[in-house]
Design a protein around this motif. Structure first.
Motif, PDB file in Angstrom:
ATOM      1  N   ILE A  96      66.913 -20.481  71.865  1.00 32.08           N
ATOM      2  CA  ILE A  96      67.627 -19.588  71.142  1.00 32.08           C
ATOM      3  C   ILE A  96      68.723 -18.894  72.021  1.00 32.08           C
ATOM      4  CG2 ILE A  96      67.466 -17.332  69.882  1.00 32.08           C
ATOM      5  CD1 ILE A  96      64.522 -18.209  69.143  1.00 32.08           C
ATOM      6  N   ASN A  97      68.295 -18.643  73.477  1.00 33.10           N
ATOM      7  CA  ASN A  97      69.167 -17.983  74.417  1.00 33.10           C
ATOM      8  C   ASN A  97      70.086 -19.059  74.597  1.00 33.10           C
ATOM      9  OD1 ASN A  97      69.679 -16.005  76.409  1.00 33.10           O
ATOM     10  ND2 ASN A  97      68.929 -17.853  77.682  1.00 33.10           N
ATOM     11  N   GLU A  98      70.058 -20.250  74.837  1.00 33.57           N
ATOM     12  CA  GLU A  98      71.120 -21.139  75.275  1.00 33.57           C
ATOM     13  C   GLU A  98      72.214 -21.150  74.117  1.00 33.57           C
ATOM     14  OE1 GLU A  98      71.749 -22.649  78.113  1.00 33.57           O
ATOM     15  OE2 GLU A  98      70.203 -21.611  78.975  1.00 33.57           O
ATOM     16  N   ALA A  99      71.568 -21.178  73.025  1.00 37.01           N
ATOM     17  CA  ALA A  99      72.549 -21.371  71.717  1.00 37.01           C
ATOM     18  C   ALA A  99      73.627 -20.032  71.696  1.00 37.01           C
ATOM     19  CB  ALA A  99      71.914 -21.571  70.346  1.00 37.01           C
ATOM     20  N   CYS A 100      73.022 -18.785  71.877  1.00 37.15           N
ATOM     21  CA  CYS A 100      73.654 -17.748  71.816  1.00 37.15           C
ATOM     22  C   CYS A 100      74.661 -17.702  73.155  1.00 37.15           C
ATOM     23  CB  CYS A 100      72.852 -16.412  72.072  1.00 37.15           C
ATOM     24  SG  CYS A 100      71.669 -16.005  70.809  1.00 37.15           S
ATOM     25  N   LYS A 101      74.252 -18.262  74.147  1.00 34.52           N
ATOM     26  CA  LYS A 101      75.345 -18.310  75.333  1.00 34.52           C
ATOM     27  C   LYS A 101      76.310 -19.051  75.085  1.00 34.52           C
ATOM     28  CE  LYS A 101      72.789 -15.830  78.212  1.00 34.52           C
ATOM     29  NZ  LYS A 101      73.354 -14.693  78.597  1.00 34.52           N
ATOM     30  N   LYS A 102      76.113 -20.030  74.223  1.00 33.06           N
ATOM     31  CA  LYS A 102      77.337 -21.018  73.944  1.00 33.06           C
ATOM     32  C   LYS A 102      78.500 -20.493  73.090  1.00 33.06           C
ATOM     33  CE  LYS A 102      74.714 -25.469  74.092  1.00 33.06           C
ATOM     34  NZ  LYS A 102      74.013 -26.324  73.398  1.00 33.06           N
ATOM     35  N   THR A 106      74.203 -12.764  73.522  1.00 28.29           N
ATOM     36  CA  THR A 106      73.117 -12.529  74.236  1.00 28.29           C
ATOM     37  C   THR A 106      72.033 -12.043  73.475  1.00 28.29           C
ATOM     38  OG1 THR A 106      74.822 -11.120  75.550  1.00 28.29           O
ATOM     39  CG2 THR A 106      72.327 -10.472  76.184  1.00 28.29           C
ATOM     40  N   VAL A 107      70.755 -12.459  74.307  1.00 27.88           N
ATOM     41  CA  VAL A 107      69.401 -12.057  73.721  1.00 27.88           C
ATOM     42  C   VAL A 107      69.118 -10.938  74.516  1.00 27.88           C
ATOM     43  CG1 VAL A 107      66.878 -13.029  73.652  1.00 27.88           C
ATOM     44  CG2 VAL A 107      68.865 -14.588  73.245  1.00 27.88           C
ATOM     45  N   PHE A 108      68.687  -9.948  73.608  1.00 22.67           N
ATOM     46  CA  PHE A 108      68.241  -8.525  73.942  1.00 22.67           C
ATOM     47  C   PHE A 108      66.600  -8.650  73.827  1.00 22.67           C
ATOM     48  CE2 PHE A 108      72.600  -8.260  72.948  1.00 22.67           C
ATOM     49  CZ  PHE A 108      73.127  -7.309  74.287  1.00 22.67           C
ATOM     50  N   TYR A 109      65.552  -8.548  74.717  1.00 22.37           N
ATOM     51  CA  TYR A 109      64.400  -8.512  74.789  1.00 22.37           C
ATOM     52  C   TYR A 109      63.702  -7.168  75.150  1.00 22.37           C
ATOM     53  CZ  TYR A 109      59.895 -11.159  74.670  1.00 22.37           C
ATOM     54  OH  TYR A 109      58.559 -11.643  74.322  1.00 22.37           O
ATOM     55  N   PHE A 110      62.977  -6.629  74.209  1.00 21.17           N
ATOM     56  CA  PHE A 110      62.398  -5.327  74.544  1.00 21.17           C
ATOM     57  C   PHE A 110      60.736  -5.700  74.676  1.00 21.17           C
ATOM     58  CE2 PHE A 110      60.487  -1.441  73.736  1.00 21.17           C
ATOM     59  CZ  PHE A 110      61.053  -0.649  74.414  1.00 21.17           C
ATOM     60  N   ILE A 111      60.358  -5.278  75.736  1.00 20.82           N
ATOM     61  CA  ILE A 111      59.043  -5.329  76.243  1.00 20.82           C
ATOM     62  C   ILE A 111      58.036  -4.297  75.347  1.00 20.82           C
ATOM     63  CG2 ILE A 111      57.416  -5.778  78.054  1.00 20.82           C
ATOM     64  CD1 ILE A 111      59.440  -7.770  78.012  1.00 20.82           C
ATOM     65  N   LYS A 112      56.922  -4.881  74.802  1.00 22.52           N
ATOM     66  CA  LYS A 112      56.351  -3.780  74.053  1.00 22.52           C
ATOM     67  C   LYS A 112      54.837  -4.290  74.399  1.00 22.52           C
ATOM     68  CE  LYS A 112      59.358  -3.084  70.105  1.00 22.52           C
ATOM     69  NZ  LYS A 112      59.564  -2.790  68.763  1.00 22.52           N
ATOM     70  N   GLY A 113      54.099  -3.141  74.737  1.00 24.08           N
ATOM     71  CA  GLY A 113      52.579  -3.526  74.971  1.00 24.08           C
ATOM     72  C   GLY A 113      52.390  -3.969  76.373  1.00 24.08           C
ATOM     73  N   PRO A 114      51.232  -4.133  76.886  1.00 22.78           N
ATOM     74  CA  PRO A 114      50.842  -4.294  78.297  1.00 22.78           C
ATOM     75  C   PRO A 114      50.946  -5.816  78.552  1.00 22.78           C
ATOM     76  CG  PRO A 114      48.839  -4.491  76.844  1.00 22.78           C
ATOM     77  CD  PRO A 114      49.928  -3.906  75.925  1.00 22.78           C
ATOM     78  N   LEU A 115      51.293  -6.201  79.709  1.00 22.69           N
ATOM     79  CA  LEU A 115      51.348  -7.460  80.236  1.00 22.69           C
ATOM     80  C   LEU A 115      49.972  -8.177  80.598  1.00 22.69           C
ATOM     81  CD1 LEU A 115      54.338  -6.981  82.994  1.00 22.69           C
ATOM     82  CD2 LEU A 115      54.477  -8.008  80.324  1.00 22.69           C
ATOM     83  N   MET A 135      62.256 -15.148  82.463  1.00 23.02           N
ATOM     84  CA  MET A 135      63.260 -14.773  81.400  1.00 23.02           C
ATOM     85  C   MET A 135      64.624 -14.278  81.901  1.00 23.02           C
ATOM     86  SD  MET A 135      60.604 -12.782  78.796  1.00 23.02           S
ATOM     87  CE  MET A 135      61.555 -12.247  77.766  1.00 23.02           C
ATOM     88  N   ARG A 136      64.426 -13.557  83.001  1.00 24.22           N
ATOM     89  CA  ARG A 136      65.615 -13.109  83.726  1.00 24.22           C
ATOM     90  C   ARG A 136      66.524 -14.252  84.255  1.00 24.22           C
ATOM     91  NH1 ARG A 136      66.955  -8.851  87.392  1.00 24.22           N
ATOM     92  NH2 ARG A 136      68.449  -8.604  86.130  1.00 24.22           N
ATOM     93  N   ARG A 137      65.827 -15.338  84.812  1.00 21.92           N
ATOM     94  CA  ARG A 137      66.509 -16.473  85.369  1.00 21.92           C
ATOM     95  C   ARG A 137      67.144 -17.410  84.132  1.00 21.92           C
ATOM     96  NH1 ARG A 137      61.302 -17.326  87.855  1.00 21.92           N
ATOM     97  NH2 ARG A 137      61.330 -16.331  90.242  1.00 21.92           N
ATOM     98  N   MET A 138      66.606 -17.181  82.757  1.00 21.05           N
ATOM     99  CA  MET A 138      67.239 -17.831  81.923  1.00 21.05           C
ATOM    100  C   MET A 138      68.356 -17.162  81.466  1.00 21.05           C
ATOM    101  SD  MET A 138      63.721 -18.466  79.336  1.00 21.05           S
ATOM    102  CE  MET A 138      62.255 -19.402  79.904  1.00 21.05           C
ATOM    103  N   GLY A 139      68.615 -16.078  81.836  1.00 22.67           N
ATOM    104  CA  GLY A 139      69.681 -15.223  81.544  1.00 22.67           C
ATOM    105  C   GLY A 139      69.436 -14.158  80.371  1.00 22.67           C
ATOM    106  N   ILE A 140      68.216 -13.896  80.048  1.00 18.11           N
ATOM    107  CA  ILE A 140      67.670 -13.147  78.604  1.00 18.11           C
ATOM    108  C   ILE A 140      67.701 -11.470  79.402  1.00 18.11           C
ATOM    109  CG2 ILE A 140      65.886 -12.377  77.272  1.00 18.11           C
ATOM    110  CD1 ILE A 140      65.130 -15.349  77.196  1.00 18.11           C
TER     111      ILE A 140
END
Length: 283
Positions: A96-102, A106-115, A135-140
């Motif tokens: 999905i991220n690669e498609a948006c980049k084309k 941008t993919v905006f990703y919100f972290i909810k809950g524990p890791l 995910m950061r390396r992916m560009g998200i």
């Protein structure tokens, strides 16, 4: 919300609603809509129209569409707002991220809950810290908040340093007192949101001012949400230091000492990637 942005969050499936969305896309540069309010073809047309006009369809994910549909929308002109409560499959998320980049999106990703506590923990729908690095390396773009869970600032610094060349944004919403270690995070390129109440005005002539004066360009990554109005001189100092000020109330009498401060703050452009959906919300 700007004059060039429309928001659609309620409604029912109908021809009238579909036509209204397409009409809005032809007028507004940014169109914000939940994915469960319209069928895929309507959203695809809206994304294409927005992109043609130099804008974006900002799609809020409720989990309705599979990643094949989201790939189409990404290529058409979508910015995608999702989170760990919706999607944790990094392979599909990267498609999905690669498609948006084309399409410049941008993919905006919100972290909810524990890791996950460690990499061996068997929770398929829970992310690990190394997943965040991937995910950061992916560009998200990653967005994290300490409202419900305190984050170890040293771990956030490690996450900020996980990229040699920044291709994604890291945004942190800090709840609690101002911590001088936040400057170190900001110097690594992290956008940091804070409440104006996080500042101890009794210290404004000592450690706080010394810290911000020494921050340099890092102060430009600090975003203060102002609700309970502090001393105007403190706000003037924050602006001069380079910080962004977002006022919950921007209507002041022409004689108010806050009015010129608000006007000066509004002249500072804040990147759309420095916040999740709406700049005024301290998540």
């Amino acid at each position: 919300m700007s004059k060039e942005e429309s928001k659609v969050e309620s409604g029912v499936f109908s021809v009238e609603k579909a036509l209204e969305l397409v009409e809005q896309a032809s007028k507004d540069k940014r169109l914000t809509v939940r994915d469960d309010l319209f069928e895929f073809p309507v959203l695809l047309d809206a994304a294409r129209i927005c992109r043609k006009r130099g804008g974006r369809l900002r799609l809020i994910d409720t989990g309705k569409f599979d990643f094949f549909h989201l790939e189409w929308l990404g290529k058409a002109g979508m910015d995608f707002y999702t989170g760990s409560d919706r999607r944790t499959d990094l392979v599909k998320l990267n498609y999905i991220n690669e498609a948006c980049k084309k399409s410049g999106g941008t993919v905006f990703y919100f972290i909810k809950g524990p890791l996950k506590e460690d990499e061996t923990e068997a929770k398929e729908d829970t992310l690990s810290f190394s997943d965040l690095k991937d995910m950061r390396r992916m560009g998200i773009d990653l967005h994290l908040s300490s409202r419900e869970k305190a984050w170890d600032l040293s771990k956030l610094k490690e996450l900020a340093e996980s990229l040699k060349k920044r291709c994604s944004e890291l945004v942190y919403y800090h709840h609690g007192k101002f911590d001088k270690d936040l400057i170190g995070l900001a110097s690594k390129g992290v956008w940091i949101h804070l409440s104006g109440d996080s500042l101890d005005q009794d210290e404004k002539d000592t450690e706080l001012f010394d810290t911000l004066c020494a921050a340099g360009n890092a102060a430009k990554r600090l975003i203060f949400h102002i609700e309970n109005l502090p001393d105007p001189s403190l706000l003037v100092f924050l602006l001069k230091a380079g910080a962004h000020l977002l006022f919950k109330n921007r209507l002041f009498d022409y004689r108010s000492p806050y009015r010129p401060i608000v006007r000066a703050a509004e002249k500072k452009r804040l990147s759309e990637r420095a916040y999740y959906l709406y700049s005024m919300i301290l998540l």
